[in-house]
Scaffold this motif. Structure first.
Motif, PDB file in Angstrom:
ATOM      1  N   LEU A 179       0.958  -0.734  -0.196  1.00  0.00           N
ATOM      2  CA  LEU A 179       0.382  -0.126   0.165  1.00  0.00           C
ATOM      3  C   LEU A 179       0.868   1.325   0.388  1.00  0.00           C
ATOM      4  CD1 LEU A 179      -2.948   1.034   0.262  1.00  0.00           C
ATOM      5  CD2 LEU A 179      -2.286   1.079   2.905  1.00  0.00           C
ATOM      6  N   SER A 180       2.086   1.484   0.685  1.00  0.00           N
ATOM      7  CA  SER A 180       2.845   2.262   0.785  1.00  0.00           C
ATOM      8  C   SER A 180       3.368   2.769  -0.816  1.00  0.00           C
ATOM      9  CB  SER A 180       4.310   2.067   2.101  1.00  0.00           C
ATOM     10  OG  SER A 180       3.538   2.418   2.336  1.00  0.00           O
ATOM     11  N   THR A 186      -2.463   6.669   4.315  1.00  0.00           N
ATOM     12  CA  THR A 186      -3.279   6.230   4.558  1.00  0.00           C
ATOM     13  C   THR A 186      -2.883   6.290   6.141  1.00  0.00           C
ATOM     14  OG1 THR A 186      -2.575   4.173   3.726  1.00  0.00           O
ATOM     15  CG2 THR A 186      -3.592   5.450   2.227  1.00  0.00           C
ATOM     16  N   PRO A 187      -3.529   5.355   6.876  1.00  0.00           N
ATOM     17  CA  PRO A 187      -2.848   4.588   8.520  1.00  0.00           C
ATOM     18  C   PRO A 187      -2.404   3.536   8.374  1.00  0.00           C
ATOM     19  CG  PRO A 187      -5.628   5.257   7.617  1.00  0.00           C
ATOM     20  CD  PRO A 187      -5.173   5.972   6.569  1.00  0.00           C
ATOM     21  N   PHE A 188      -2.274   3.102   7.155  1.00  0.00           N
ATOM     22  CA  PHE A 188      -1.663   1.535   7.238  1.00  0.00           C
ATOM     23  C   PHE A 188      -0.210   1.857   5.939  1.00  0.00           C
ATOM     24  CE2 PHE A 188      -6.206   0.703   7.581  1.00  0.00           C
ATOM     25  CZ  PHE A 188      -5.806  -0.057   8.806  1.00  0.00           C
ATOM     26  N   ILE A 196       8.794   0.662   5.406  1.00  0.00           N
ATOM     27  CA  ILE A 196       8.233   0.085   4.332  1.00  0.00           C
ATOM     28  C   ILE A 196       8.106  -1.040   4.432  1.00  0.00           C
ATOM     29  CG2 ILE A 196       7.841   0.270   2.023  1.00  0.00           C
ATOM     30  CD1 ILE A 196       8.301   2.954   1.994  1.00  0.00           C
ATOM     31  N   LEU A 197       9.703  -1.165   4.594  1.00  0.00           N
ATOM     32  CA  LEU A 197      10.163  -2.384   4.724  1.00  0.00           C
ATOM     33  C   LEU A 197       9.654  -3.488   5.407  1.00  0.00           C
ATOM     34  CD1 LEU A 197      13.618  -2.596   3.315  1.00  0.00           C
ATOM     35  CD2 LEU A 197      12.058  -3.089   2.541  1.00  0.00           C
ATOM     36  N   TYR A 198       9.533  -3.243   6.881  1.00  0.00           N
ATOM     37  CA  TYR A 198       9.418  -3.765   8.312  1.00  0.00           C
ATOM     38  C   TYR A 198       7.753  -4.097   7.589  1.00  0.00           C
ATOM     39  CZ  TYR A 198      13.014  -2.208  10.428  1.00  0.00           C
ATOM     40  OH  TYR A 198      14.264  -1.711  11.002  1.00  0.00           O
ATOM     41  N   ILE A 199       6.230  -3.756   7.443  1.00  0.00           N
ATOM     42  CA  ILE A 199       5.714  -3.312   7.491  1.00  0.00           C
ATOM     43  C   ILE A 199       5.129  -4.856   6.625  1.00  0.00           C
ATOM     44  CG2 ILE A 199       2.800  -2.677   6.112  1.00  0.00           C
ATOM     45  CD1 ILE A 199       3.937   0.299   7.131  1.00  0.00           C
ATOM     46  N   ARG A 200       5.971  -4.471   5.242  1.00  0.00           N
ATOM     47  CA  ARG A 200       5.765  -6.067   3.768  1.00  0.00           C
ATOM     48  C   ARG A 200       6.180  -6.784   4.321  1.00  0.00           C
ATOM     49  NH1 ARG A 200       8.348  -4.281  -2.194  1.00  0.00           N
ATOM     50  NH2 ARG A 200       8.006  -6.713  -2.856  1.00  0.00           N
TER      51      ARG A 200
END
Length: 360
Positions: A179-180, A186-188, A196-200
């Motif tokens: 999403l980034s 966005t909140p996410f 971004i890497l952590y979320i992914r």
């Protein structure tokens, strides 16, 4: 690790993404039942690697607006590679392709996160070697944990609900983890490369765990359904056995009663009573019995006829006479048996035994 604002740092090189997608497909081809032998499968894998590299390098030349269509083309290429390599239906191949797609995203994001963390300490020329090591570890662990869920004895297939569920999990995982790249408002979404890497990585790991649990639940449901079907079959066979056993017991009981009835007929000395109770009359008496006694009556009649046709014949002693029992064997010369005056031979026996009555 460098904290660069925006998703620039989190963009993985296209050739590393292609290798991750190819490696994920090869993992499932290796642990599943293959469609062809080793040599054709290796050729298919080589062609699949070339096709994925071409697709990813082509997608890298497109603008950000064409990034999603480029990923869809890559996913379709992975589906074609898996369907050509394993023995599965189209639904089964789609189910495995969804898992392979999420696994490729997890491996690529994990590799790039490690690479960016040690980017200032490692030589850039060692990046391909580091990619092979990281991919090898990730795919080896996945193959070790997944090989028990796939059988090489039968063709792989799943239902429509399982296919839709796996595709939904894969789409949701891919959408949230990337999403980034589409929007950072966005909140996410994350604003920095590390975020971004952590979320992914975490979202891809969660999605793959969800797919792993989905397949495990599906396999357990199939095993439970097969066990219930086998139990039902065993119960049906046991019930059939009990019915057959009771029928045999009833026939044996009727046959036993009929045997005693026939013995009583043979011992009867009164001609009129013996005629009324002859086997022919017994057969007519059996005609109105219940169907369960039909086989019993048939066996009794056959037993009576066989007794009369035996080679060894008995001459019953008259109740008022004193003559003994004369037995003859087949092939022996028969001698006339002389009965006492007034003795009456049993009906039907005197002719074939050579019995004659003395004149006194």
């Amino acid at each position: 690790m460098n904290d660069v604002e925006g998703p620039v740092l989190a963009e993985i090189p296209r050739y590393l993404t292609a290798i991750a997608e190819w490696g994920a497909c090869v993992v499932y081809i290796a642990i599943s039942r293959r469609r062809f032998g080793a040599a054709p499968t290796a050729l298919i894998a080589a062609l699949g690697l070339a096709a994925l590299l071409a697709v990813q390098l082509w997608a890298g030349t497109l603008s950000i607006g064409w990034w999603i269509p480029g990923m869809l083309v890559a996913a379709a290429t992975m589906f074609a590679l898996i369907h050509a390599g394993i023995d599965a239906t189209a639904r089964g191949s789609g189910f495995i392709a969804a898992r392979a797609f999420v696994l490729a995203e997890l491996a690529a994001s994990g590799l790039w996160q490690i690479d960016r963390f040690y980017s200032q300490q490692l030589d850039p020329y060692l990046q391909p070697m580091g990619a092979l090591v990281v991919y090898g570890l990730i795919f080896g662990v996945v193959a070790l944990g997944e090989h028990r869920q796939f059988s090489r004895q039968e063709r792989f297939d799943v239902g429509g609900a399982q296919l839709v569920g796996s595709v939904a999990i894969a789409v949701a995982t891919f959408g949230i983890s990337n999403l980034s790249f589409v929007s950072i408002d966005t909140p996410f979404s994350g604003r920095f490369g590390a975020e971004i890497l952590y979320i992914r990585t975490l979202v891809d790991l969660s999605g793959f765990i969800a797919l792993h649990v989905q397949l495990r639940v599906h396999n357990e449901a199939v095993a439970r359904r097969d066990a219930e079907a086998m139990s039902q079959l065993l119960r049906s066979q046991h019930d059939q056995y009990e019915i057959t056993r009771r029928s045999i017991d009833e026939v044996n009981r009727k046959h036993h009663d009929m045997k005693h009835h026939l013995d009583a007929i043979r011992c009867e000395q009164d001609p009129s009573t013996r005629a009324r109770s002859s086997p022919t009359t017994t057969s007519r008496w059996c005609a109105w019995r219940t169907p369960s006694m039909a086989s019993c009556c048939a066996m009794a009649t056959a037993s009576s006829r066989a007794a009369r046709a035996r080679p060894r014949v008995r001459a019953a002693q008259h109740r008022d006479g004193g003559a003994g029992v004369q037995r003859h064997r087949v092939g022996e010369r028969r001698r006339p048996v002389v009965l006492a005056a007034g003795a009456v031979p049993a009906p039907g026996n005197g002719d074939h035994l050579g019995i004659r009555i003395a004149d006194g």
